[in-house]
Motif scaffolding. Structure first.
Motif, PDB file in Angstrom:
ATOM      1  N   ARG A 135       0.863  -1.187   0.000  1.00  0.00           N
ATOM      2  CA  ARG A 135       0.000   0.000   0.000  1.00  0.00           C
ATOM      3  C   ARG A 135       0.894   1.230   0.000  1.00  0.00           C
ATOM      4  NH1 ARG A 135      -5.194  -0.606   1.029  1.00  0.00           N
ATOM      5  NH2 ARG A 135      -5.465   1.494   1.835  1.00  0.00           N
ATOM      6  N   ARG A 136       0.437   2.277  -0.624  1.00  0.00           N
ATOM      7  CA  ARG A 136       1.235   3.502  -0.718  1.00  0.00           C
ATOM      8  C   ARG A 136       1.529   4.083   0.662  1.00  0.00           C
ATOM      9  NH1 ARG A 136      -0.383   9.143  -1.547  1.00  0.00           N
ATOM     10  NH2 ARG A 136       1.413  10.247  -2.401  1.00  0.00           N
ATOM     11  N   GLU A 137       0.519   4.197   1.498  1.00  0.00           N
ATOM     12  CA  GLU A 137       0.673   4.800   2.818  1.00  0.00           C
ATOM     13  C   GLU A 137       1.078   3.764   3.859  1.00  0.00           C
ATOM     14  OE1 GLU A 137       0.738   7.742   4.000  1.00  0.00           O
ATOM     15  OE2 GLU A 137      -0.351   9.036   2.621  1.00  0.00           O
ATOM     16  N   TYR A 138       1.617   4.271   4.936  1.00  0.00           N
ATOM     17  CA  TYR A 138       1.902   3.466   6.114  1.00  0.00           C
ATOM     18  C   TYR A 138       1.373   4.232   7.317  1.00  0.00           C
ATOM     19  CZ  TYR A 138       5.842   6.718   6.586  1.00  0.00           C
ATOM     20  OH  TYR A 138       6.610   7.850   6.689  1.00  0.00           O
ATOM     21  N   PHE A 139       1.142   3.525   8.410  1.00  0.00           N
ATOM     22  CA  PHE A 139       0.706   4.136   9.654  1.00  0.00           C
ATOM     23  C   PHE A 139       1.932   4.295  10.548  1.00  0.00           C
ATOM     24  CE2 PHE A 139      -2.847   1.608   8.111  1.00  0.00           C
ATOM     25  CZ  PHE A 139      -3.927   2.470   8.219  1.00  0.00           C
ATOM     26  N   ASP A 140       1.998   5.392  11.277  1.00  0.00           N
ATOM     27  CA  ASP A 140       3.052   5.517  12.287  1.00  0.00           C
ATOM     28  C   ASP A 140       2.492   6.255  13.490  1.00  0.00           C
ATOM     29  OD1 ASP A 140       4.248   8.580  11.989  1.00  0.00           O
ATOM     30  OD2 ASP A 140       3.574   7.770  10.064  1.00  0.00           O
ATOM     31  N   ARG A 141       2.968   5.885  14.647  1.00  0.00           N
ATOM     32  CA  ARG A 141       2.565   6.534  15.891  1.00  0.00           C
ATOM     33  C   ARG A 141       3.794   6.594  16.787  1.00  0.00           C
ATOM     34  NH1 ARG A 141      -2.237   3.860  17.699  1.00  0.00           N
ATOM     35  NH2 ARG A 141      -3.303   5.435  16.483  1.00  0.00           N
ATOM     36  N   PHE A 142       4.142   7.802  17.232  1.00  0.00           N
ATOM     37  CA  PHE A 142       5.330   7.899  18.074  1.00  0.00           C
ATOM     38  C   PHE A 142       4.982   7.651  19.542  1.00  0.00           C
ATOM     39  CE2 PHE A 142       3.953  12.336  17.704  1.00  0.00           C
ATOM     40  CZ  PHE A 142       4.029  12.802  19.008  1.00  0.00           C
ATOM     41  N   MET A 143       5.956   7.116  20.248  1.00  0.00           N
ATOM     42  CA  MET A 143       5.787   6.742  21.642  1.00  0.00           C
ATOM     43  C   MET A 143       5.926   7.989  22.522  1.00  0.00           C
ATOM     44  SD  MET A 143       5.292   3.474  21.421  1.00  0.00           S
ATOM     45  CE  MET A 143       4.416   3.930  19.916  1.00  0.00           C
ATOM     46  N   ARG A 144       4.929   8.186  23.371  1.00  0.00           N
ATOM     47  CA  ARG A 144       4.892   9.373  24.223  1.00  0.00           C
ATOM     48  C   ARG A 144       5.318   9.079  25.657  1.00  0.00           C
ATOM     49  NH1 ARG A 144       1.095   9.796  20.282  1.00  0.00           N
ATOM     50  NH2 ARG A 144       0.696  11.844  19.390  1.00  0.00           N
ATOM     51  N   SER A 145       5.446   7.789  26.001  1.00  0.00           N
ATOM     52  CA  SER A 145       5.825   7.429  27.371  1.00  0.00           C
ATOM     53  C   SER A 145       6.432   6.026  27.381  1.00  0.00           C
ATOM     54  CB  SER A 145       4.602   7.463  28.293  1.00  0.00           C
ATOM     55  OG  SER A 145       3.690   6.422  27.946  1.00  0.00           O
ATOM     56  N   GLU A 146       7.093   5.695  28.464  1.00  0.00           N
ATOM     57  CA  GLU A 146       7.630   4.341  28.634  1.00  0.00           C
ATOM     58  C   GLU A 146       6.506   3.314  28.682  1.00  0.00           C
ATOM     59  OE1 GLU A 146      10.777   3.102  28.636  1.00  0.00           O
ATOM     60  OE2 GLU A 146      11.420   5.109  28.065  1.00  0.00           O
ATOM     61  N   ALA A 147       5.395   3.680  29.315  1.00  0.00           N
ATOM     62  CA  ALA A 147       4.255   2.757  29.396  1.00  0.00           C
ATOM     63  C   ALA A 147       3.698   2.474  28.005  1.00  0.00           C
ATOM     64  CB  ALA A 147       3.170   3.336  30.301  1.00  0.00           C
ATOM     65  N   GLN A 148       3.563   3.509  27.173  1.00  0.00           N
ATOM     66  CA  GLN A 148       3.069   3.303  25.809  1.00  0.00           C
ATOM     67  C   GLN A 148       4.052   2.442  25.020  1.00  0.00           C
ATOM     68  OE1 GLN A 148       2.806   6.748  23.250  1.00  0.00           O
ATOM     69  NE2 GLN A 148       1.313   5.746  21.911  1.00  0.00           N
ATOM     70  N   PHE A 149       5.336   2.689  25.188  1.00  0.00           N
ATOM     71  CA  PHE A 149       6.353   1.893  24.511  1.00  0.00           C
ATOM     72  C   PHE A 149       6.234   0.418  24.906  1.00  0.00           C
ATOM     73  CE2 PHE A 149      10.566  -0.105  24.744  1.00  0.00           C
ATOM     74  CZ  PHE A 149      10.915  -0.070  23.400  1.00  0.00           C
ATOM     75  N   ALA A 150       6.157   0.134  26.208  1.00  0.00           N
ATOM     76  CA  ALA A 150       6.060  -1.254  26.687  1.00  0.00           C
ATOM     77  C   ALA A 150       4.790  -1.917  26.152  1.00  0.00           C
ATOM     78  CB  ALA A 150       6.091  -1.290  28.212  1.00  0.00           C
ATOM     79  N   TRP A 151       3.658  -1.205  26.202  1.00  0.00           N
ATOM     80  CA  TRP A 151       2.405  -1.740  25.696  1.00  0.00           C
ATOM     81  C   TRP A 151       2.517  -2.038  24.204  1.00  0.00           C
ATOM     82  CZ3 TRP A 151      -1.021  -0.634  21.873  1.00  0.00           C
ATOM     83  CH2 TRP A 151      -2.261  -1.283  21.927  1.00  0.00           C
ATOM     84  N   THR A 152       3.145  -1.137  23.447  1.00  0.00           N
ATOM     85  CA  THR A 152       3.251  -1.287  21.992  1.00  0.00           C
ATOM     86  C   THR A 152       4.134  -2.473  21.626  1.00  0.00           C
ATOM     87  OG1 THR A 152       2.863   1.075  21.670  1.00  0.00           O
ATOM     88  CG2 THR A 152       3.892  -0.120  19.839  1.00  0.00           C
TER      89      THR A 152
END
Length: 183
Positions: A135-152
């Motif tokens: 697909r032409r597009e991709y999704f990206d989401r930057f990590m805003r916290s250590e908790a979000q990083f661990a969950w991701t």
């Protein structure tokens, strides 16, 4: 080279800054319908809808072929530590999840384009096909916290379990979970 900050190629906004840790998802060209059904509106709704649809495994499922998934994994690992730092990844039958930190002078769009270009050439050659692979597009989401990083990271590595493809994350051959838990 300066990173661009927020930018868009028409559909999805992307944040591109050095040092950001990003969750990136890119999928096969035929893995999603061309548009979301009526009623799927905001960015979060579209992301949830796309996530659900990708896990359904629609389309050609070319990444279910072990040689193709291995090609994608080799490509991701090739520049790890040079252009970006991989934290987690998972190659599913229809899409790829990556959690990585961007390094200086390597914009996210260039990194994703390189992954898609290299793997597209190899997989299309192996399949004797000429159609667009990704697909032409991709999704990206930057990590805003250590908790979000661990969950991701947990989310990425559990994706094959969530999709009903395997019982334990470390059993998925094309994932950082296998490397992390078997090391």
């Amino acid at each position: 080279m300066d990173h661009a900050g927020w930018r868009s190629r028409g559909y999805l906004p992307h944040c591109d800054e050095r040092g950001l840790v990003q969750h990136i998802i890119f999928g096969l060209a035929d893995a999603l319908p061309h548009s979301a059904p009526a009623g799927v509106g905001g960015a979060l709704d579209r992301a949830e809808w796309a996530d659900h649809e990708l896990d359904r495994g629609l389309g050609s499922r070319l990444l279910a072929t072990p040689d193709h998934a291995a090609e994608v994994q080799r490509c991701l690992l090739r520049d790890d530590g040079q252009r970006y730092a991989l934290a987690a990844w998972c190659i599913m039958p229809t899409h790829v999840h990556v959690v990585a930190e961007q390094f200086d002078a390597h914009p996210l769009g260039d990194i994703v384009q390189a992954w898609k270009s290299v793997t597209s050439h190899a997989i299309n050659k192996a399949e004797t096909r000429k159609d667009p692979l990704w697909r032409r597009e991709y999704f990206d989401r930057f990590m805003r916290s250590e908790a979000q990083f661990a969950w991701t990271v947990e989310y990425v590595e559990r994706n094959p379990v969530t999709a009903g493809l395997i019982e334990r994350p470390e059993g998925w051959r094309f994932s950082s979970a296998r490397w992390r838990r078997c090391a």
